[in-house]
Design a protein around this motif. Structure first.
Motif, PDB file in Angstrom:
ATOM      1  N   SER A 183      46.303  34.217  30.825  1.00 15.76           N
ATOM      2  CA  SER A 183      45.696  32.899  30.638  1.00 15.76           C
ATOM      3  C   SER A 183      46.394  31.801  31.446  1.00 15.76           C
ATOM      4  CB  SER A 183      45.711  32.517  29.166  1.00 15.76           C
ATOM      5  OG  SER A 183      47.048  32.375  28.713  1.00 15.76           O
ATOM      6  N   LYS A 185      48.245  32.672  34.389  1.00 15.82           N
ATOM      7  CA  LYS A 185      48.515  33.185  35.724  1.00 15.82           C
ATOM      8  C   LYS A 185      47.747  32.376  36.760  1.00 15.82           C
ATOM      9  CE  LYS A 185      48.447  37.424  38.381  1.00 15.82           C
ATOM     10  NZ  LYS A 185      48.078  38.829  38.421  1.00 15.82           N
ATOM     11  N   LYS A 186      48.405  32.067  37.871  1.00 15.54           N
ATOM     12  CA  LYS A 186      47.760  31.309  38.939  1.00 15.54           C
ATOM     13  C   LYS A 186      46.662  32.140  39.567  1.00 15.54           C
ATOM     14  CE  LYS A 186      51.683  28.442  40.002  1.00 15.54           C
ATOM     15  NZ  LYS A 186      52.653  27.982  40.961  1.00 15.54           N
ATOM     16  N   LYS A 187      45.532  31.505  39.769  1.00 12.37           N
ATOM     17  CA  LYS A 187      44.383  32.173  40.380  1.00 12.37           C
ATOM     18  C   LYS A 187      44.597  32.234  41.884  1.00 12.37           C
ATOM     19  CE  LYS A 187      42.127  31.952  36.415  1.00 12.37           C
ATOM     20  NZ  LYS A 187      42.781  32.685  35.402  1.00 12.37           N
ATOM     21  N   LYS A 188      44.157  33.334  42.479  1.00 15.02           N
ATOM     22  CA  LYS A 188      44.311  33.506  43.927  1.00 15.02           C
ATOM     23  C   LYS A 188      43.117  32.964  44.654  1.00 15.02           C
ATOM     24  CE  LYS A 188      47.300  37.480  43.653  1.00 15.02           C
ATOM     25  NZ  LYS A 188      47.564  38.821  44.034  1.00 15.02           N
TER      26      LYS A 188
END
Length: 188
Positions: A183, A185-188
């Motif tokens: 929830s 975690k950085k989105k790529k």
């Protein structure tokens, strides 16, 4: 939507459905099905099981001071249910269910060899709570089946098709919804 108010009760579901083995390798052995179990501490690793005092296994665990939590799978669910509705005072459940009582690595209580995870415990305390006594157990060893290990040493318990219990029914655990921390975690 309105909420109904119920009387206090045990509605925290789902819970693990496990077979707890107890006794000794050279004496009486038994299996009891437990749904009231869980993790209570990380260091030292500790767990608990709650057992009614009138159950046959209660006396055995109290006398030996040991038990093994054996995780249940789809393949073992019928045997798990049987061990919860029949008494070990009347039969040898290992023999009746065709389960193998194998020597644990740190306790004299047998492990259920067919279970993919066996959590060996020594009783640290017994707390009488009313209808049940809680056996606080220090985890002294964990045995895992090699068939669920990959080449990197990762254990894939979900491949064993684990089972839980909810409101009188057994369910196979299914689809993964995310890994711990997803929830944030950085989105790529």
């Amino acid at each position: 939507m309105a909420k109904e108010i119920w009387k206090p009760g045990t509605v925290l579901y789902p819970v693990p459905a496990v077979m707890v083995s107890c006794g000794t390798m050279d004496g009486e052995k038994n299996i009891i099905t437990i749904a009231w179990t869980g993790t209570i501490n990380s260091d030292p690793a500790m767990t608990y099981i709650s057992v009614r005092p009138e159950r046959h296994s209660h006396k055995i665990i109290k006398e030996t001071g040991e038990f093994v939590i054996n995780l249940t799978t789809r393949e073992l669910v019928e045997k798990c249910d049987f061990c919860g509705v029949k008494s070990g005072a009347d039969m040898n459940k290992f023999e009746k269910c065709g389960l193998t009582a194998a020597k644990g690595s740190k306790v004299n209580a047998p492990i259920i060899y067919e279970s993919p995870v066996n959590i060996e415990c020594k009783v640290r305390d017994i707390i009488s709570l009313g209808s049940h006594d809680m056996f606080l157990g220090e985890v002294v060893a964990v045995n895992v089946s090699g068939e669920y290990m990959d080449e990197t040493g990762k254990f894939h318990f979900n491949d064993a098709r684990p089972v839980c219990y909810s409101h009188g029914e057994y369910f196979e655990i299914g689809e993964s919804l995310g890994k711990f921390g997803f929830s944030v975690k950085k989105k790529k």
